[in-house]
Design a protein around this motif. Structure first.
Motif, mmCIF file in Angstrom:
data_model
loop_
_atom_site.group_PDB
_atom_site.id
_atom_site.type_symbol
_atom_site.label_atom_id
_atom_site.label_comp_id
_atom_site.label_asym_id
_atom_site.label_seq_id
_atom_site.Cartn_x
_atom_site.Cartn_y
_atom_site.Cartn_z
ATOM 1 N N SER A 100 0.836 -1.212 0.000
ATOM 2 C CA SER A 100 0.000 0.000 0.000
ATOM 3 C C SER A 100 0.869 1.260 0.000
ATOM 4 O O SER A 100 2.072 1.195 0.248
ATOM 5 N N LYS A 101 0.207 2.411 -0.231
ATOM 6 C CA LYS A 101 0.937 3.696 -0.163
ATOM 7 C C LYS A 101 1.182 4.030 1.311
ATOM 8 O O LYS A 101 2.278 4.380 1.705
ATOM 9 N N TYR A 102 0.102 3.956 2.101
ATOM 10 C CA TYR A 102 0.217 4.142 3.558
ATOM 11 C C TYR A 102 -0.712 3.168 4.254
ATOM 12 O O TYR A 102 -1.808 2.913 3.774
ATOM 13 N N THR A 103 -0.256 2.634 5.404
ATOM 14 C CA THR A 103 -1.144 1.828 6.248
ATOM 15 C C THR A 103 -1.052 2.365 7.670
ATOM 16 O O THR A 103 0.050 2.548 8.185
ATOM 17 N N TRP A 104 -2.229 2.634 8.252
ATOM 18 C CA TRP A 104 -2.265 2.981 9.678
ATOM 19 C C TRP A 104 -2.979 1.841 10.402
ATOM 20 O O TRP A 104 -4.028 1.380 9.937
ATOM 21 N N SER A 105 -2.416 1.397 11.532
ATOM 22 C CA SER A 105 -3.066 0.275 12.225
ATOM 23 C C SER A 105 -3.127 0.532 13.722
ATOM 24 O O SER A 105 -2.242 1.159 14.299
ATOM 25 N N TRP A 106 -4.215 0.046 14.337
ATOM 26 C CA TRP A 106 -4.437 0.225 15.777
ATOM 27 C C TRP A 106 -4.739 -1.138 16.387
ATOM 28 O O TRP A 106 -5.485 -1.921 15.796
ATOM 29 N N GLY A 107 -4.214 -1.420 17.569
ATOM 30 C CA GLY A 107 -4.569 -2.688 18.216
ATOM 31 C C GLY A 107 -3.477 -3.292 19.060
ATOM 32 O O GLY A 107 -2.727 -2.585 19.736
ATOM 33 N N SER A 108 -3.361 -4.630 18.985
ATOM 34 C CA SER A 108 -2.541 -5.390 19.919
ATOM 35 C C SER A 108 -1.053 -5.376 19.558
ATOM 36 O O SER A 108 -0.686 -5.519 18.392
ATOM 37 N N ALA A 160 7.745 -4.628 6.505
ATOM 38 C CA ALA A 160 7.491 -3.692 5.394
ATOM 39 C C ALA A 160 8.771 -2.990 4.964
ATOM 40 O O ALA A 160 9.642 -2.709 5.776
ATOM 41 N N THR A 161 8.838 -2.711 3.650
ATOM 42 C CA THR A 161 9.996 -1.961 3.148
ATOM 43 C C THR A 161 9.649 -0.484 3.236
ATOM 44 O O THR A 161 8.512 -0.091 2.996
ATOM 45 N N GLY A 162 10.631 0.352 3.570
ATOM 46 C CA GLY A 162 10.334 1.787 3.687
ATOM 47 C C GLY A 162 9.574 2.047 4.969
ATOM 48 O O GLY A 162 9.351 1.160 5.772
ATOM 49 N N ASN A 163 9.159 3.294 5.149
ATOM 50 C CA ASN A 163 8.520 3.663 6.412
ATOM 51 C C ASN A 163 7.095 4.139 6.145
ATOM 52 O O ASN A 163 6.789 5.311 6.293
ATOM 53 N N HIS A 164 6.223 3.226 5.722
ATOM 54 C CA HIS A 164 4.861 3.666 5.394
ATOM 55 C C HIS A 164 3.790 2.868 6.116
ATOM 56 O O HIS A 164 2.611 3.015 5.853
ATOM 57 N N VAL A 165 4.217 1.967 7.062
ATOM 58 C CA VAL A 165 3.235 1.218 7.853
ATOM 59 C C VAL A 165 3.346 1.712 9.297
ATOM 60 O O VAL A 165 4.368 1.532 9.940
ATOM 61 N N TYR A 166 2.296 2.385 9.772
ATOM 62 C CA TYR A 166 2.337 2.998 11.106
ATOM 63 C C TYR A 166 1.486 2.190 12.085
ATOM 64 O O TYR A 166 0.394 1.749 11.734
ATOM 65 N N THR A 167 1.999 1.993 13.306
ATOM 66 C CA THR A 167 1.243 1.189 14.283
ATOM 67 C C THR A 167 0.993 1.995 15.556
ATOM 68 O O THR A 167 1.847 2.778 15.989
ATOM 69 N N ALA A 199 -1.687 12.911 3.364
ATOM 70 C CA ALA A 199 -1.378 11.469 3.273
ATOM 71 C C ALA A 199 -2.672 10.650 3.288
ATOM 72 O O ALA A 199 -2.822 9.690 2.527
ATOM 73 N N LEU A 200 -3.619 11.053 4.157
ATOM 74 C CA LEU A 200 -4.889 10.325 4.253
ATOM 75 C C LEU A 200 -5.700 10.434 2.966
ATOM 76 O O LEU A 200 -6.541 9.579 2.681
ATOM 77 N N ASN A 201 -5.475 11.508 2.212
ATOM 78 C CA ASN A 201 -6.243 11.699 0.975
ATOM 79 C C ASN A 201 -5.591 11.081 -0.257
ATOM 80 O O ASN A 201 -6.092 11.234 -1.364
ATOM 81 N N GLU A 202 -4.478 10.387 -0.041
ATOM 82 C CA GLU A 202 -3.819 9.678 -1.162
ATOM 83 C C GLU A 202 -4.672 8.463 -1.562
ATOM 84 O O GLU A 202 -5.568 8.041 -0.834
ATOM 85 N N GLU A 203 -4.290 7.835 -2.701
ATOM 86 C CA GLU A 203 -4.918 6.547 -3.061
ATOM 87 C C GLU A 203 -4.120 5.422 -2.397
ATOM 88 O O GLU A 203 -3.043 5.647 -1.869
ATOM 89 N N LYS A 204 -4.668 4.210 -2.488
ATOM 90 C CA LYS A 204 -3.986 2.998 -1.981
ATOM 91 C C LYS A 204 -3.641 3.094 -0.484
ATOM 92 O O LYS A 204 -2.536 2.775 -0.058
ATOM 93 N N VAL A 205 -4.633 3.551 0.277
ATOM 94 C CA VAL A 205 -4.445 3.701 1.725
ATOM 95 C C VAL A 205 -5.190 2.578 2.445
ATOM 96 O O VAL A 205 -6.292 2.209 2.052
ATOM 97 N N VAL A 206 -4.569 2.002 3.499
ATOM 98 C CA VAL A 206 -5.235 0.962 4.290
ATOM 99 C C VAL A 206 -5.320 1.422 5.744
ATOM 100 O O VAL A 206 -4.348 1.928 6.303
ATOM 101 N N LEU A 207 -6.504 1.219 6.352
ATOM 102 C CA LEU A 207 -6.676 1.454 7.790
ATOM 103 C C LEU A 207 -7.028 0.097 8.410
ATOM 104 O O LEU A 207 -7.988 -0.545 7.987
#
Length: 931
Positions: A130-138, A149-156, A198-206
């Motif tokens: 994905s372009k950006y992924t934001w994730s919340w949880g355990s 993930a490669t690069g720094n685009h998956v945030y936890t 960033a949130l308004n980009e395409e290919k975003v995962v929450l």
């Protein structure tokens, strides 16, 4: 002998590890090029809700009054989206489940051993693409996708690990934390320009990982009010988040939503195996690019869920769990994860026929890429004359397929193109499996040859060293040299053959192991010759009868791994042993007690597996019964005349009895406290850990007289076992120990019965008195029965209270006296201790039998080794990696169990000697004590 034991340990460790190399090595390959559908995607962003531990029936079922448990999600599947069941695979644990969902492949079984949090293997995922992924949880789940993930685009964003508390007032707080944090995240983005763009980009995962349902299921069971309430809270949370996201993006209709689960849960609140309640999870998809509900008049499924859930008229679209990854990738237009083996479920898509055909073609090419890499890897490590390619997908066939599909798409024959893509995907998956298991037969045969060689060698050692069946013949120097060079050259040929194929180093171990083992066997040809002469001189009927009894005994043991009731049959047969052998004539009381205890113990394997229904009053009853037995035993000890005993020694028993009483109280009060949602009391936790540490120390302070030391071992182990019990299993060690106690006495009677030796006085028998080596007698046929009894009791100790061969029979409630915060390795360690306690009881009794029957512990132990190796060979051939996941899981764990059991028995033999013979000295007042 120490060299022999080391060799034995080494050989068994190789046999144990081999199973993972042969059947369960990682299926991943690297070096493929990413494949992406060349058409614009229907959605710009994807929201993935994973409700950890949510069963399909718990979500879809209506309450008794006909209202849905999750009204918002029910409305979605009836009016806005598509739904079905996602079929997961074993092991049904959080980590493999999430990997299948987000990366599209099923992790091999060995990943569970590497922990839940780390990435044992590098793999690609939808988040990574994905372009950006934001994730919340355990904190157990999120980091592994960010780390891979490669690069720094998956945030936890994770809560503290301590929050995952099975004893907490309400685990739904974990989900509320996630919903609150995502709300504040979107609010803060309005004042943060970088985040907003960033949130308004395409290919975003929450990604929202909701752990509350799983935690409540473990703590209170899935049919509890807490579990059901948690589902309602998740439903409300999903509704709020969906509405928040739609408002944030101005209802642009470019958001796709998926709600599913990583695994289900059994009625008794555990997961890990292949029961339908664990493998059937819900899947609801709605939003951009997703099909609306499809009305149908009838649909056929083997189960009766549609009727139960009142969903007969809405089309149910079932998928495999790994199919969800390609579905997410095609919805937001990112490349399919490189290692994905999922097939895109087209019926979920609401898009043009061209888009579907192109997406399916991308899917086929992506799986074919893995097949090509796997094939070239195998080709490089195999001699060209020996290489057998996968015929249905030869190079020309591949080109043929791809050309045909392209042509169909150009001619707008989309259905034909899709069906051809599916055929290609199935062939590529078959081919992947073919190359993955390419060396299996060759390695399996090597291990089997080693196994048979080792068992033969142990039998020869027993006959040569511990019986008088053979004459000692001086070895012929010339023959020995020829043999040595013959085997050495065979080893070199095998090594050379493996070297030119650049095989992994483990292959050298598996293939070269049989060489020294068989060399050791062939060296003993004179022993084999003597043995053959002796056997031929015996009465043929007797020999066949004896062999048949041995085979029958081992088969009952093998059978008991599949059906616990086989142990009941065995124990009932044991009950009749004194009658069959006429032993009861000389010891009527002992024989009667033996029979009664065998029948009592035979009830346990017929009981349901432990942990399904906690029953704390039974645990308290077991504690009180232990105290009652202790009082009687102490009273008889005080009365008995033993000039060697010092009354100071009896103090230890009072401390141990106090410890048992304390454990009984802690169990009752802890479970009461958890029941009223007050968590685990700190004082109870301290007492539990103190008991665990102090009980072995108290044990070593007790006298080393046979019955006194065994009695002390029982009290020490019971105080710990009570803390780990939740039901009837607390009574099991008492029944088992009673039988062991009588067994020691019965073996004395058997010795006299066969006229093998005089009867030692057991009352004054001391473990520490070293036996005169000249008093050791040779083995007798009856000793094979003794060893068989030991193996049988060990297996009974293992399966008596539940089938531990399945991961889902572990109940986290067993460790609540020690900890309630989720910690897989600490909990696993305590559960293993619980399994080991009955083992220790049996091993100590066996040690007593060996010592009192004047046998060297080595000789009986070698017979035990032979019996367990023959069982292990059975299970080696019964291991399978096809069929239902339950079968696969069970077949592996059976083999691992028997192998571990053999290694474990070697360790237990040493531990039993330590527990029975060692004594810690305390400073005493009366200095003139003679022992």
């Amino acid at each position: 002998i120490p060299v022999f034991i080391l060799a034995g340990l080494l050989v068994h460790c190789v046999f144990l590890v081999s199973i993972f190399d042969i059947y369960f090595s990682s299926p991943l390959v690297h070096g493929m090029t990413p494949q992406q559908t060349p058409l614009p995607a229907p959605a710009k962003r994807l929201v993935l809700f994973v409700a950890d531990g949510l069963r399909a029936d718990s979500l879809y079922q209506l309450d008794s009054n006909g209202t849905p448990r999750a009204p918002y999600l029910r409305g979605i599947l009836e009016n806005n989206g598509s739904w079905g069941i996602s079929h997961t695979r074993v092991p049904t644990e959080s980590r493999p489940g999430h990997v299948a969902l987000i990366a599209g492949f099923y992790e091999d079984v060995s990943a569970v051993a590497k922990g839940w949090k780390e990435n044992p293997v590098e793999f690609d995922s939808v988040f990574n693409e994905s372009k950006y992924t934001w994730s919340w949880g355990s904190p157990d789940i999120l980091p592994m996708f960010a780390k891979g993930a490669t690069g720094n685009h998956v945030y936890t964003f994770c809560y503290a690990a301590e929050s995952e508390d099975f004893g907490a007032e309400d685990a739904a707080e974990l989900d509320i934390w996630v919903f609150d944090h995502i709300k504040s995240f979107f609010n803060s983005s309005r004042s943060n320009q970088t985040l907003f763009s960033a949130l308004n980009e395409e290919k975003v995962v929450l990604f929202l990982h909701l752990l509350g349902i799983d935690t409540n299921g473990h703590a209170h069971r899935p049919n509890s009010r807490e579990y059901q309430e948690n589902i309602k809270q998740v439903d409300e949370g999903v509704k709020e988040i969906a509405s928040l996201i739609d408002n944030f993006y101005g209802n642009d209709g470019k958001t796709a939503f998926i709600l599913t689960s990583d695994h289900g849960m059994t009625d008794w609140g555990s997961h890990g195996a292949g029961h339908p309640s664990e493998t059937l999870t819900p899947l609801i998809v709605w939003g951009a690019g997703v099909n609306y509900p499809q009305k149908v008049t009838s649909q056929f499924f083997e189960d009766s869920f549609l009727k139960e859930w009142k969903l007969e008229n809405l089309k149910r679209l079932d998928v495999n769990q790994a199919d969800i990854a390609p579905l997410m990738a095609s919805l937001i237009g990112v490349p399919f994860p490189l290692n994905s083996v999922g097939t895109l479920p087209l019926e979920y898509l609401n898009s043009s026929a061209l888009f579907k055909a192109e997406s399916m073609f991308t899917n086929a090419v992506q799986i074919l890429e893995q097949f090509k890499v796997k094939m070239s890897q195998k080709k490089e490590t195999t001699l060209s004359i020996l290489f057998t390619p996968f015929k249905p997908l030869s190079a020309s066939e591949q080109i043929n397929f791809l050309k045909k599909i392209r042509l169909y798409i150009q001619q707008q024959k989309y259905d034909e193109a899709v069906s051809l893509c599916k055929t290609l995907i199935n062939l590529a998956l078959e081919g992947l499996s073919y190359y993955h298991t390419y060396d299996r037969l060759f390695l399996g045969l090597s291990i089997a040859v080693g196994f048979v060689g080792w068992t033969t060698y142990v039998i020869l050692v027993i006959i040569k060293a511990h019986t008088n069946l053979t004459k000692t013949v001086p070895a012929n120097k010339k023959t020995s040299t020829v043999l040595f060079y013959g085997f050495a050259s065979a080893g070199m040929i095998i090594a050379f053959f493996l070297l030119i194929q650049t095989c992994p180093w483990t292959y050298y171990i598996y293939c070269l192991l049989p060489v020294p083992v068989w060399y050791a066997v062939v060296k003993e040809i004179p022993v084999i010759r003597d043995l053959a002469t002796n056997v031929l001189s015996l009465h043929i009927g007797q020999s066949i009868g004896f062999l048949s009894v041995c085979i029958l005994g081992i088969e009952i043991l093998v059978f008991s791994f599949f059906y616990r009731s086989a142990l009941t049959v065995g124990l009932l047969a044991f009950a009749g042993w004194p009658v069959i052998t006429q032993l009861w004539i000389q010891a009527k009381t002992k024989a009667l007690i033996w029979t009664l205890l065998c029948v009592l113990l035979a009830i346990f394997p017929l009981m349901p597996v432990v942990g399904r229904e906690p029953n704390i009053p039974l645990v308290i009853a077991a504690g009180l019964l232990t105290l009652l037995i202790s009082f009687f035993s102490l009273a008889s000890l005080c009365k008995s005349e033993n000039k060697y005993r010092d009354n100071e020694d009896l103090k230890v028993y009072f401390y141990q009895m106090f410890s048992v009483a304390l454990s009984t109280y802690v169990v009752g009060s802890t479970h009461n406290s958890l029941k009223i949602k007050q968590g685990l009391p700190v004082m109870n936790q301290i007492i539990s850990w103190m008991t665990l540490v102090c009980s072995p120390v108290l044990l070593l302070l007790s006298p080393t007289f046979l019955f006194e030391r065994l009695f002390s071992i029982l009290l020490s182990l019971m105080s710990t076992y009570l803390l780990l019990s939740t039901g009837y299993e607390a009574l099991f060690p008492l029944a088992l120990f009673g039988l062991m106690f009588v067994w020691i006495n019965m073996e004395q009677e058997a010795l006299q019965h066969y006229g093998l030796s005089l009867k030692p006085k057991l009352a004054v028998f001391n473990f520490t008195c070293t036996m005169d080596i000249t008093q050791f007698r040779q083995l007798h046929l009856d000793d094979i029965r003794r060893s068989f009894f030991f193996v049988f009791f060990i297996v009974t100790a293992f399966f008596g209270t539940g089938n531990i061969a399945s991961i889902n029979s572990f109940d986290p409630a067993s460790v609540y006296c020690f900890l309630t915060v989720f910690s897989p390795f600490m909990m696993g360690g305590l559960l293993l201790l619980k399994v080991a306690i009955p083992f220790v009881l049996v091993s100590c009794a066996f040690e007593a039998v060996q010592v009192t029957t004047q046998l060297s512990s080595k000789s009986l132990f070698l017979i035990v080794l032979v019996i367990s190796d023959i069982m292990a060979l059975h299970f080696f051939f019964l291991v399978k990696d096809y069929g239902s996941w339950l079968d696969i899981g069970t077949s592996i764990s059976h083999y691992v169990l028997v192998m571990s059991l053999t290694i474990f028995m070697m360790v237990m033999n040493g531990l039993a000697q330590l527990l029975t013979t060692q004594r810690l000295g305390l400073p005493r007042r009366n200095k003139h004590h003679s022992m």
